[in-house]
Design a protein around this motif. Structure first.
Motif, PDB file in Angstrom:
ATOM      1  N   SER A   1       0.839  -1.195   0.000  1.00 34.63           N
ATOM      2  CA  SER A   1       0.000   0.000   0.000  1.00 34.63           C
ATOM      3  C   SER A   1       0.870   1.240   0.000  1.00 34.63           C
ATOM      4  O   SER A   1       1.867   1.319   0.720  1.00 34.63           O
ATOM      5  CB  SER A   1      -0.889  -0.013   1.241  1.00 34.63           C
ATOM      6  OG  SER A   1      -1.641   1.171   1.291  1.00 34.63           O
ATOM      7  N   ALA A   2       0.485   2.195  -0.807  1.00 38.70           N
ATOM      8  CA  ALA A   2       1.205   3.476  -0.821  1.00 38.70           C
ATOM      9  C   ALA A   2       0.452   4.452   0.058  1.00 38.70           C
ATOM     10  O   ALA A   2      -0.770   4.403   0.121  1.00 38.70           O
ATOM     11  CB  ALA A   2       1.267   4.004  -2.248  1.00 38.70           C
ATOM     12  N   PRO A   3       1.141   5.336   0.730  1.00 42.43           N
ATOM     13  CA  PRO A   3       0.419   6.328   1.551  1.00 42.43           C
ATOM     14  C   PRO A   3      -0.492   7.158   0.672  1.00 42.43           C
ATOM     15  O   PRO A   3      -0.146   7.540  -0.419  1.00 42.43           O
ATOM     16  CB  PRO A   3       1.510   7.196   2.150  1.00 42.43           C
ATOM     17  CG  PRO A   3       2.788   6.532   1.827  1.00 42.43           C
ATOM     18  CD  PRO A   3       2.573   5.531   0.763  1.00 42.43           C
ATOM     19  N   SER A   4      -1.667   7.423   1.209  1.00 38.78           N
ATOM     20  CA  SER A   4      -2.653   8.164   0.436  1.00 38.78           C
ATOM     21  C   SER A   4      -2.674   9.607   0.924  1.00 38.78           C
ATOM     22  O   SER A   4      -2.641   9.866   2.125  1.00 38.78           O
ATOM     23  CB  SER A   4      -4.022   7.518   0.635  1.00 38.78           C
ATOM     24  OG  SER A   4      -5.017   8.480   0.395  1.00 38.78           O
ATOM     25  N   SER A   5      -2.682  10.549  -0.053  1.00 40.52           N
ATOM     26  CA  SER A   5      -2.549  11.968   0.312  1.00 40.52           C
ATOM     27  C   SER A   5      -3.743  12.416   1.158  1.00 40.52           C
ATOM     28  O   SER A   5      -3.592  13.099   2.166  1.00 40.52           O
ATOM     29  CB  SER A   5      -2.434  12.811  -0.945  1.00 40.52           C
ATOM     30  OG  SER A   5      -3.481  12.449  -1.824  1.00 40.52           O
ATOM     31  N   THR A   6      -4.940  12.054   0.776  1.00 40.68           N
ATOM     32  CA  THR A   6      -6.125  12.526   1.520  1.00 40.68           C
ATOM     33  C   THR A   6      -6.087  12.016   2.967  1.00 40.68           C
ATOM     34  O   THR A   6      -6.394  12.745   3.907  1.00 40.68           O
ATOM     35  CB  THR A   6      -7.422  12.022   0.872  1.00 40.68           C
ATOM     36  OG1 THR A   6      -7.288  10.605   0.674  1.00 40.68           O
ATOM     37  CG2 THR A   6      -7.609  12.687  -0.458  1.00 40.68           C
ATOM     38  N   ALA A   7      -5.650  10.755   3.139  1.00 43.54           N
ATOM     39  CA  ALA A   7      -5.593  10.217   4.508  1.00 43.54           C
ATOM     40  C   ALA A   7      -4.588  11.001   5.329  1.00 43.54           C
ATOM     41  O   ALA A   7      -4.837  11.361   6.481  1.00 43.54           O
ATOM     42  CB  ALA A   7      -5.221   8.745   4.477  1.00 43.54           C
ATOM     43  N   GLY A   8      -3.475  11.295   4.719  1.00 43.35           N
ATOM     44  CA  GLY A   8      -2.455  12.057   5.432  1.00 43.35           C
ATOM     45  C   GLY A   8      -2.984  13.435   5.827  1.00 43.35           C
ATOM     46  O   GLY A   8      -2.774  13.932   6.932  1.00 43.35           O
ATOM     47  N   VAL A   9      -3.721  14.074   4.913  1.00 43.50           N
ATOM     48  CA  VAL A   9      -4.271  15.403   5.214  1.00 43.50           C
ATOM     49  C   VAL A   9      -5.222  15.288   6.401  1.00 43.50           C
ATOM     50  O   VAL A   9      -5.190  16.101   7.323  1.00 43.50           O
ATOM     51  CB  VAL A   9      -5.000  15.950   3.963  1.00 43.50           C
ATOM     52  CG1 VAL A   9      -5.856  17.140   4.328  1.00 43.50           C
ATOM     53  CG2 VAL A   9      -3.978  16.323   2.915  1.00 43.50           C
ATOM     54  N   ARG A  10      -6.059  14.244   6.418  1.00 36.77           N
ATOM     55  CA  ARG A  10      -7.053  14.111   7.505  1.00 36.77           C
ATOM     56  C   ARG A  10      -6.353  13.957   8.832  1.00 36.77           C
ATOM     57  O   ARG A  10      -6.741  14.588   9.811  1.00 36.77           O
ATOM     58  CB  ARG A  10      -7.967  12.896   7.247  1.00 36.77           C
ATOM     59  CG  ARG A  10      -9.095  13.257   6.352  1.00 36.77           C
ATOM     60  CD  ARG A  10     -10.200  12.218   6.429  1.00 36.77           C
ATOM     61  NE  ARG A  10     -10.650  11.974   5.051  1.00 36.77           N
ATOM     62  CZ  ARG A  10     -10.551  10.811   4.432  1.00 36.77           C
ATOM     63  NH1 ARG A  10     -10.062   9.768   5.041  1.00 36.77           N
ATOM     64  NH2 ARG A  10     -10.934  10.690   3.193  1.00 36.77           N
ATOM     65  N   THR A  11      -5.336  13.087   8.847  1.00 38.98           N
ATOM     66  CA  THR A  11      -4.697  12.862  10.149  1.00 38.98           C
ATOM     67  C   THR A  11      -3.941  14.111  10.580  1.00 38.98           C
ATOM     68  O   THR A  11      -3.912  14.478  11.743  1.00 38.98           O
ATOM     69  CB  THR A  11      -3.730  11.682  10.110  1.00 38.98           C
ATOM     70  OG1 THR A  11      -2.915  11.812   8.957  1.00 38.98           O
ATOM     71  CG2 THR A  11      -4.492  10.378  10.047  1.00 38.98           C
ATOM     72  N   LYS A  12      -3.347  14.810   9.626  1.00 38.67           N
ATOM     73  CA  LYS A  12      -2.600  16.015   9.999  1.00 38.67           C
ATOM     74  C   LYS A  12      -3.544  17.053  10.584  1.00 38.67           C
ATOM     75  O   LYS A  12      -3.211  17.731  11.541  1.00 38.67           O
ATOM     76  CB  LYS A  12      -1.891  16.595   8.767  1.00 38.67           C
ATOM     77  CG  LYS A  12      -0.579  15.924   8.471  1.00 38.67           C
ATOM     78  CD  LYS A  12       0.413  16.919   7.879  1.00 38.67           C
ATOM     79  CE  LYS A  12       1.789  16.303   7.778  1.00 38.67           C
ATOM     80  NZ  LYS A  12       2.078  15.639   6.517  1.00 38.67           N
ATOM     81  N   LYS A  13      -4.725  17.107   9.988  1.00 36.98           N
ATOM     82  CA  LYS A  13      -5.679  18.098  10.473  1.00 36.98           C
ATOM     83  C   LYS A  13      -6.068  17.814  11.924  1.00 36.98           C
ATOM     84  O   LYS A  13      -6.185  18.713  12.721  1.00 36.98           O
ATOM     85  CB  LYS A  13      -6.942  18.070   9.601  1.00 36.98           C
ATOM     86  CG  LYS A  13      -6.924  19.057   8.502  1.00 36.98           C
ATOM     87  CD  LYS A  13      -8.345  19.325   8.009  1.00 36.98           C
ATOM     88  CE  LYS A  13      -8.267  20.410   6.953  1.00 36.98           C
ATOM     89  NZ  LYS A  13      -9.396  20.370   6.035  1.00 36.98           N
ATOM     90  N   ILE A  14      -6.219  16.505  12.257  1.00 38.39           N
ATOM     91  CA  ILE A  14      -6.649  16.164  13.617  1.00 38.39           C
ATOM     92  C   ILE A  14      -5.594  16.598  14.612  1.00 38.39           C
ATOM     93  O   ILE A  14      -5.897  17.084  15.682  1.00 38.39           O
ATOM     94  CB  ILE A  14      -6.937  14.650  13.731  1.00 38.39           C
ATOM     95  CG1 ILE A  14      -8.219  14.322  12.946  1.00 38.39           C
ATOM     96  CG2 ILE A  14      -7.092  14.203  15.182  1.00 38.39           C
ATOM     97  CD1 ILE A  14      -8.439  12.872  12.719  1.00 38.39           C
ATOM     98  N   GLN A  15      -4.355  16.445  14.206  1.00 40.98           N
ATOM     99  CA  GLN A  15      -3.289  16.867  15.109  1.00 40.98           C
ATOM    100  C   GLN A  15      -3.359  18.369  15.273  1.00 40.98           C
ATOM    101  O   GLN A  15      -3.028  18.883  16.292  1.00 40.98           O
ATOM    102  CB  GLN A  15      -1.924  16.511  14.526  1.00 40.98           C
ATOM    103  CG  GLN A  15      -1.592  15.028  14.705  1.00 40.98           C
ATOM    104  CD  GLN A  15      -0.349  14.638  13.953  1.00 40.98           C
ATOM    105  OE1 GLN A  15       0.341  15.537  13.411  1.00 40.98           O
ATOM    106  NE2 GLN A  15      -0.043  13.363  13.894  1.00 40.98           N
TER     107      GLN A  15
END
Lengths: 393, 336
Positions: free
Chosen positions: A379-393
């Protein structure tokens, strides 16, 4: 050695004369003879008093005689008018029928028996080993010179009684030894109600009585005993007579029995109200089943049954305990082990419908694991998932 | 006119009876001293089924040989009474039995009462003491009988007293009335007498338990069949299926969450290009291990499973080190 010889001697001699036993023939000796499977036929006569040694011997066996005085059974309704018109002490009776339902009769038949001057016996109620062979008619009673209280009357008096010990040794008490005289074998008698003279059947009855008393008739023998695991059609699976079975196996059991008649061993027929029973026991019977005749050979009948072994493991035994009046005793015991289910004899988990929930749980977890491995590797990291998690932080 | 005989043998096989059937003299009850014939006629005409064949044949025998009329025993002046101990003579039941005949009523004997039977025995017409004078009680159900001797004086007067305690245990269990028969006989040529005198009904105190004679006898015992423990049962299949569906529903939910979180297989062609063989062998051997577990679950033994696990496991180890180093490469390159 001495005991062996005395067994042979008394066995061939047969009857023990009643009038005097002699000092060396003690009651204890006779009982020991019975213990060594010897048979005794004791003839008594009403003409003389029975000796106390005999009385005490018979009391040991629960057969009671009138004490001391000489006593004769008389019957004012069934006597021979030709020979005993005054004294009424020659009794006329038909041959006995079977003792009760389910008991085979060895002494029955047609004709009239003449029993002269018999000593009546009263049998104790507690013992199952004694049985009356010939009972007095209901109007008979014992009469003696001293008429004190009468100890038994009618059908409670036995004229011929028998004891069969637990080792099948037989002790027969014949109340009237005169009934075996030649004179009575071919006599003609006439009762008070008969119109003509009738011949007696004392000869045939004596043959039946002596054959039973000396173990020629009424003797049973066990042939082969077979048991085996059976499939649903009853056919044998595996060995014959295995030493170990598993609980809830279906098995079949067979036993071969012969009876000794006048002419040798013949197949044994269980009387109609009676049954030969098999006990399958461990401390107490788990099964008590009636064995039915399955086959018969020239000399024997094969009885068998089939059943399912209980669900209790342990050491069990097949027991046959067939004791009946006038038949020799059969006692057989064969042990088998019953083991429990082995670990691989249980139903599998997918065969148990209640377990399907957990089976599907198990395999869905395995499938999920495989999916996880593949996704993690590729699996390659997905940009949208990364954005979501970054936002939560 | 002829009266109908009730012959106990049906059809009449006894030659004597047939002869008597055809003779009209016998049937007309003569009031003379032939009391024997009289009582026989009475009993013949009695349609009670408990007719004593011996009594009938006594009479028939006597009538066939009229020249040598045998003297026969009998009784007269008989009374049977049931009284409580200590009560006066008049209290309780008292019945007279006619000469050599039978009482039609049933006598009842309760617990504290005494049955008293008195009679005078006679040979022919003269009172005399016989050698045997018994009262015999017979149970019609089992056929058992027991006789109680009368105490007889020299002038023929006889008496007997019985209480319920004197009766054998087997008699206490019977529900039907007994036949109480009188037996009178002695030595010599006189014909002895045996006839039913009355019926006796035992009345027990029903609250007390019936005593049973305890005696061991050999015979057939009751069959015993082992009752098996109930085998394990599963719940109804629909319940199981509902929960199976619930369990299976977790898998698509999990897949959905993964997709939501951005799972994909984008690096598969990348990995296949850089290290194809190790990856194929690695993933294949992991699937193989699960396959070995499936075989063990269904049919293999542990001894078959462990070598397979050892073999496939070592393949997984060696191919895995190559495959995972490729993954490490991608991670160090910042692609993961």
């Amino acid at each position: 050695m001495r005991w062996f010889l005395s067994f042979l001697f008394l066995g061939f001699w047969g009857a023990v004369h009643a009038l005097s036993l002699g000092p060396s023939l003690t009651p204890k000796l006779l009982l020991d003879f019975l213990k060594k499977e010897g048979n005794i036929l004791l003839g008594l006569s009403g003409k003389a008093a029975t000796p106390t040694a005999i009385n005490s011997l018979l009391q040991e066996l629960e057969i009671y005689l009138p004490l001391g005085r000489s006593s004769v059974v008389v019957d004012h309704f069934n006597y021979d008018t030709l020979s005993a018109a005054e004294k009424h002490d020659v009794l006329l009776l038909p041959r006995p029928t079977s003792l009760r339902q389910g008991v085979k009769s060895f002494f029955s038949g047609d004709g009239i028996l003449a029993i002269p001057r018999a000593v009546g016996q009263s049998l104790g109620i507690a013992s199952p080993l004694i049985a009356p062979i010939l009972r007095a008619p209901e109007t008979a009673y014992p009469s003696s010179s001293k008429d004190d209280d009468i100890f038994a009357t009618g059908t409670q008096l036995a004229l011929i009684s028998a004891l069969q010990a637990r080792n099948s040794a037989r002790f027969t008490v014949l109340g009237s030894v005169e009934a075996l005289e030649d004179k009575w074998f071919s006599a003609h008698v006439k009762g008070p109600k008969d119109q003509k003279q009738l011949p007696t059947v004392n000869r045939e009855f004596a043959k039946q009585l002596s054959a039973w008393a000396f173990k020629e008739t009424g003797v049973l023998r066990v042939g082969e005993i077979k048991h085996h695991l059976s499939d649903k059609d009853g056919a044998i699976v595996g060995d014959m007579n295995p030493k170990i079975y598993r609980i809830k196996n279906d098995i079949a059991f067979h036993i071969e029995l012969s009876e000794h008649g006048f002419d040798g061993w013949v197949p044994f027929d269980v009387p109609s109200d009676d049954a030969l029973q098999l006990d399958f026991t461990m401390l107490s019977p788990f099964y008590r089943l009636n064995l039915t005749p399955k086959a018969s050979t020239k000399n024997s009948t094969i009885f068998g049954t089939s059943f399912t072994l209980p669900d209790q493991h342990g050491i069990f035994s097949f027991r046959i305990n067939y004791r009946r009046p006038f038949l020799s005793n059969i006692e057989e015991k064969h042990e088998v082990t019953l083991r429990h289910f082995a670990h691989n004899e249980y139903p599998r988990s997918w065969e148990i419908t209640g377990a399907w929930v957990w089976v599907t749980g198990l395999w869905s977890v395995i499938a999920g694991f495989l999916a996880l491995v593949i996704i993690w590797l590729y699996s390659a990291p997905s940009s949208t998932a990364g954005v979501r998690t970054k936002k939560i932080q | 006119s002829h009266k109908t005989l009730l012959c106990p043998n049906f059809p009449c096989r006894c030659p004597i009876a047939r002869q008597i059937c055809q003779t009209s003299d016998f049937l007309t009850a003569s009031p003379q001293r032939l009391s024997l014939l009289a009582f026989t006629t009475e009993i013949i005409l009695d349609y009670d089924m408990r007719l004593s064949w011996q009594v009938l044949s006594l009479g028939l025998l006597a009538s066939v040989v009229p020249s040598a009329i045998a003297v026969s025993w009998g009784f007269r002046d008989a009374t049977v009474s049931v009284q409580k101990k200590g009560a006066g003579v008049g209290a309780g039941v008292q019945e007279k039995i006619l000469e050599n005949k039978r009482l039609p009523q049933v006598i009842k004997l309760g617990e504290p009462y005494t049955l008293k039977v008195t009679l005078t025995t006679q040979e022919g017409e003269s009172p005399k003491k016989p050698h045997q004078a018994f009262l015999q009680l017979k149970d019609p159900d089992t056929g058992l009988d027991i006789s109680y001797p009368f105490s007889v004086k020299d002038n023929g007067k006889a008496r007997l007293e019985l209480m319920q305690d004197d009766l054998p245990i087997q008699f206490l269990r019977s529900l039907h009335p007994f036949d109480a028969e009188v037996i009178i006989g002695s030595f010599g040529s006189s014909v002895a007498y045996h006839g039913t005198a009355f019926s006796l009904q035992i009345e027990r105190n029903t609250a007390a338990p019936i005593p049973s004679p305890e005696a061991e006898r050999y015979g057939k015992l009751k069959e015993i069949r082992h009752i098996f423990n109930p085998s394990a049962k599963s719940p109804p299949i629909i319940v199981t299926l509902v929960f199976v569906v619930v369990v299976l529903a977790a898998s698509p939910i999990l897949a959905g969450i993964w997709v939501f979180l951005g799972a994909n297989l984008n690096h598969l062609p990348v990995a296949a290009k850089s290290a194809p063989l190790p990856h194929v062998i690695f993933v294949g051997s992991i699937i193989g291990l699960e396959g070995i577990f499936f075989m063990y679950y269904t049919c293999w033994t542990l001894f078959q499973t462990l070598p397979a696990v050892l073999a496939v496991g070592s393949i997984t180890f060696f191919s895995g080190s190559r495959a995972l180093s490729e993954v490490q490469g991608r991670r160090l390159a910042g692609l993961r």
